[in-house]
Design a protein around this motif. Structure first.
Motif, PDB file in Angstrom:
ATOM      1  N   GLU A  70       0.825  -1.213   0.000  1.00 48.16           N
ATOM      2  CA  GLU A  70       0.000   0.000   0.000  1.00 48.16           C
ATOM      3  C   GLU A  70       0.857   1.260   0.000  1.00 48.16           C
ATOM      4  OE1 GLU A  70      -3.228   0.675  -0.321  1.00 48.16           O
ATOM      5  OE2 GLU A  70      -3.503  -1.454  -0.801  1.00 48.16           O
ATOM      6  N   GLY A  71       2.005   1.185   0.665  1.00 49.46           N
ATOM      7  CA  GLY A  71       2.905   2.337   0.703  1.00 49.46           C
ATOM      8  C   GLY A  71       3.435   2.692  -0.677  1.00 49.46           C
ATOM      9  N   ILE A  72       3.711   1.672  -1.496  1.00 51.61           N
ATOM     10  CA  ILE A  72       4.180   1.922  -2.861  1.00 51.61           C
ATOM     11  C   ILE A  72       3.095   2.616  -3.674  1.00 51.61           C
ATOM     12  CG2 ILE A  72       4.850   0.822  -5.035  1.00 51.61           C
ATOM     13  CD1 ILE A  72       6.274  -1.310  -3.430  1.00 51.61           C
ATOM     14  N   LEU A  73       1.878   2.131  -3.573  1.00 51.76           N
ATOM     15  CA  LEU A  73       0.774   2.737  -4.320  1.00 51.76           C
ATOM     16  C   LEU A  73       0.575   4.190  -3.927  1.00 51.76           C
ATOM     17  CD1 LEU A  73      -1.790  -0.214  -4.222  1.00 51.76           C
ATOM     18  CD2 LEU A  73      -0.391   0.514  -6.157  1.00 51.76           C
ATOM     19  N   GLU A  74       0.650   4.474  -2.638  1.00 51.35           N
ATOM     20  CA  GLU A  74       0.482   5.842  -2.159  1.00 51.35           C
ATOM     21  C   GLU A  74       1.623   6.736  -2.642  1.00 51.35           C
ATOM     22  OE1 GLU A  74      -1.256   9.068  -0.496  1.00 51.35           O
ATOM     23  OE2 GLU A  74      -2.113   7.046  -0.683  1.00 51.35           O
ATOM     24  N   LYS A  83      14.023   8.485  -7.598  1.00 51.17           N
ATOM     25  CA  LYS A  83      14.057   7.186  -8.268  1.00 51.17           C
ATOM     26  C   LYS A  83      14.692   6.097  -7.392  1.00 51.17           C
ATOM     27  CE  LYS A  83      18.168   8.717 -10.795  1.00 51.17           C
ATOM     28  NZ  LYS A  83      18.695   9.067 -12.154  1.00 51.17           N
ATOM     29  N   LYS A  84      15.731   6.436  -6.631  1.00 51.34           N
ATOM     30  CA  LYS A  84      16.349   5.418  -5.776  1.00 51.34           C
ATOM     31  C   LYS A  84      15.463   5.102  -4.569  1.00 51.34           C
ATOM     32  CE  LYS A  84      21.269   5.328  -6.784  1.00 51.34           C
ATOM     33  NZ  LYS A  84      22.646   5.398  -6.220  1.00 51.34           N
ATOM     34  N   THR A  85      14.759   6.099  -4.065  1.00 53.52           N
ATOM     35  CA  THR A  85      13.851   5.852  -2.939  1.00 53.52           C
ATOM     36  C   THR A  85      12.736   4.906  -3.363  1.00 53.52           C
ATOM     37  OG1 THR A  85      14.309   8.060  -2.057  1.00 53.52           O
ATOM     38  CG2 THR A  85      12.369   6.925  -1.208  1.00 53.52           C
ATOM     39  N   LEU A  86      12.170   5.146  -4.554  1.00 56.25           N
ATOM     40  CA  LEU A  86      11.120   4.270  -5.058  1.00 56.25           C
ATOM     41  C   LEU A  86      11.671   2.865  -5.313  1.00 56.25           C
ATOM     42  CD1 LEU A  86       8.144   4.180  -5.840  1.00 56.25           C
ATOM     43  CD2 LEU A  86       8.789   4.803  -8.174  1.00 56.25           C
ATOM     44  N   ALA A  87      12.908   2.789  -5.821  1.00 60.05           N
ATOM     45  CA  ALA A  87      13.541   1.485  -6.054  1.00 60.05           C
ATOM     46  C   ALA A  87      13.689   0.720  -4.743  1.00 60.05           C
ATOM     47  CB  ALA A  87      14.906   1.669  -6.713  1.00 60.05           C
ATOM     48  N   LEU A  88      14.045   1.399  -3.676  1.00 61.37           N
ATOM     49  CA  LEU A  88      14.187   0.757  -2.369  1.00 61.37           C
ATOM     50  C   LEU A  88      12.836   0.332  -1.809  1.00 61.37           C
ATOM     51  CD1 LEU A  88      16.916   3.094  -0.829  1.00 61.37           C
ATOM     52  CD2 LEU A  88      17.204   0.707  -1.505  1.00 61.37           C
ATOM     53  N   PHE A  89      11.785   1.105  -2.105  1.00 57.21           N
ATOM     54  CA  PHE A  89      10.426   0.733  -1.715  1.00 57.21           C
ATOM     55  C   PHE A  89      10.070  -0.620  -2.334  1.00 57.21           C
ATOM     56  CE2 PHE A  89       7.987   4.519   0.019  1.00 57.21           C
ATOM     57  CZ  PHE A  89       7.262   3.784   0.927  1.00 57.21           C
ATOM     58  N   TYR A  90      10.325  -0.763  -3.633  1.00 60.82           N
ATOM     59  CA  TYR A  90      10.017  -2.008  -4.333  1.00 60.82           C
ATOM     60  C   TYR A  90      10.878  -3.158  -3.819  1.00 60.82           C
ATOM     61  CZ  TYR A  90       6.762  -0.433  -7.959  1.00 60.82           C
ATOM     62  OH  TYR A  90       5.653   0.010  -8.638  1.00 60.82           O
ATOM     63  N   ALA A  91      12.126  -2.869  -3.489  1.00 56.12           N
ATOM     64  CA  ALA A  91      13.009  -3.911  -2.961  1.00 56.12           C
ATOM     65  C   ALA A  91      12.500  -4.410  -1.613  1.00 56.12           C
ATOM     66  CB  ALA A  91      14.436  -3.380  -2.822  1.00 56.12           C
ATOM     67  N   ALA A  92      11.988  -3.497  -0.801  1.00 57.57           N
ATOM     68  CA  ALA A  92      11.426  -3.887   0.500  1.00 57.57           C
ATOM     69  C   ALA A  92      10.179  -4.742   0.313  1.00 57.57           C
ATOM     70  CB  ALA A  92      11.100  -2.642   1.325  1.00 57.57           C
ATOM     71  N   ASP A  93       9.350  -4.382  -0.656  1.00 52.46           N
ATOM     72  CA  ASP A  93       8.158  -5.169  -0.981  1.00 52.46           C
ATOM     73  C   ASP A  93       8.547  -6.582  -1.386  1.00 52.46           C
ATOM     74  OD1 ASP A  93       5.195  -5.422  -2.085  1.00 52.46           O
ATOM     75  OD2 ASP A  93       6.501  -5.972  -3.759  1.00 52.46           O
ATOM     76  N   PHE A  94       9.553  -6.676  -2.261  1.00 56.82           N
ATOM     77  CA  PHE A  94      10.004  -7.993  -2.721  1.00 56.82           C
ATOM     78  C   PHE A  94      10.612  -8.800  -1.578  1.00 56.82           C
ATOM     79  CE2 PHE A  94      13.481 -10.686  -4.200  1.00 56.82           C
ATOM     80  CZ  PHE A  94      12.770 -11.579  -4.980  1.00 56.82           C
ATOM     81  N   VAL A 127      16.747   2.020 -16.871  1.00 57.02           N
ATOM     82  CA  VAL A 127      16.308   3.027 -17.841  1.00 57.02           C
ATOM     83  C   VAL A 127      16.112   4.397 -17.198  1.00 57.02           C
ATOM     84  CG1 VAL A 127      15.212   1.299 -19.315  1.00 57.02           C
ATOM     85  CG2 VAL A 127      13.828   2.505 -17.615  1.00 57.02           C
ATOM     86  N   ARG A 128      16.036   4.422 -15.868  1.00 57.53           N
ATOM     87  CA  ARG A 128      15.941   5.704 -15.156  1.00 57.53           C
ATOM     88  C   ARG A 128      17.304   6.200 -14.689  1.00 57.53           C
ATOM     89  NH1 ARG A 128      10.948   3.481 -14.680  1.00 57.53           N
ATOM     90  NH2 ARG A 128       9.234   4.982 -14.870  1.00 57.53           N
ATOM     91  N   GLY A 129      18.355   5.544 -15.157  1.00 56.24           N
ATOM     92  CA  GLY A 129      19.702   6.040 -14.903  1.00 56.24           C
ATOM     93  C   GLY A 129      20.405   5.459 -13.703  1.00 56.24           C
ATOM     94  N   ILE A 130      19.796   4.467 -13.042  1.00 52.96           N
ATOM     95  CA  ILE A 130      20.455   3.818 -11.908  1.00 52.96           C
ATOM     96  C   ILE A 130      21.391   2.739 -12.440  1.00 52.96           C
ATOM     97  CG2 ILE A 130      20.088   2.421  -9.839  1.00 52.96           C
ATOM     98  CD1 ILE A 130      17.378   3.767  -9.497  1.00 52.96           C
TER      99      ILE A 130
END
Length: 236
Positions: A70-74, A83-94, A127-130
């Motif tokens: 839910e945190g990712i969706l919000e 972009k790195k913060t969002l990437a870490l959000f997804y990594a935590a979800d996984f 593709v976002r430069g990371i």
């Protein structure tokens, strides 16, 4: 890699130290591909086939963690994260799903069908430069799947499927956050071409098997069922 109970437990990096004694009895099968590529349909069809054959099956996918989903969706609705913060959000979800759902299911002997895995997340990051190495190191705790299939769909075919399904384009799946074009349609095409190119780059490194996603759902399913059946018979 570690040998446990005659099964090889493989990680992309150092793995999860406190889960080193995994009794990996099940199989992890991943279906990758962009939105509207037909992944969910193929997961559903494969689940029904495998269950009919007597296998215990469980499904997983992105943004399904009770802890982080839910945190990712919000965060995406607010479009305020880097972009790195969002990437870490997804990594935590996984990571949460890996520990709480995927690994326990594999230990119990289930076939885990994953509707996308770490590869989509790494492609999005690149593709976002990371840097690729940053993403590879980030997911060093991930288990190496037994099978990974990637549904390739031409971006122009894909955009028509998206419109048929949703009548609009997703902000992130169109790469609108990257400023690729003022026209959202054009931005979508450019972004999906970049993602497809990154998946092509990852094929050799991560053993992804491309499947022609422009074919009918029935043709794709027949191809996938044959491949999965052959793999399971070989292992049995």
């Amino acid at each position: 890699m570690r040998e446990k109970n005659n099964e090889t437990v493989r990680w992309y990096g150092k793995g999860i130290p406190y889960l080193e004694n995994i009794n990996h009895k099940g199989k992890l099968i991943v279906i990758e591909g962009p939105d509207s590529s037909g992944r969910s349909t193929q997961i559903s069809l494969l689940t029904a086939k495998l269950e009919a054959d007597g296998h215990a099956v469980i499904n997983t996918g992105l943004k399904r963690s009770e802890l982080v989903g839910e945190g990712i969706l919000e965060a995406k609705r607010n479009a305020a994260l880097g972009k790195k913060t969002l990437a870490l959000f997804y990594a935590a979800d996984f990571a949460d799903q890996l520990e709480q759902k995927i690994i326990p299911s594999l230990e119990a002997g289930y076939i885990v069908l994953a509707d996308r895995y770490i590869y989509t997340l790494m492609a999005r990051n690149t593709v976002r430069g990371i840097p690729r190495k940053w993403s590879h190191d980030l997911y060093g705790f991930a288990l190496v799947p037994d099978l990974v299939y990637y549904l390739k769909v031409d971006p122009y075919t894909l955009v028509h499927r998206v419109f048929e399904k949703n009548s609009s384009l997703d902000y992130y799946e169109s790469g609108s956050d990257m400023g690729l074009s003022d026209d959202m349609f054009e931005s979508f095409i450019i972004y999906q071409q970049k993602i497809a190119k990154e998946f092509q780059t990852m094929q050799k490194t991560y053993g992804l098997v491309p499947i022609e996603g422009d074919h009918t759902a029935e043709e794709i399913n027949a191809d996938l069922k044959k491949r999965v059946d052959t793999f399971l018979r070989t292992k049995r």
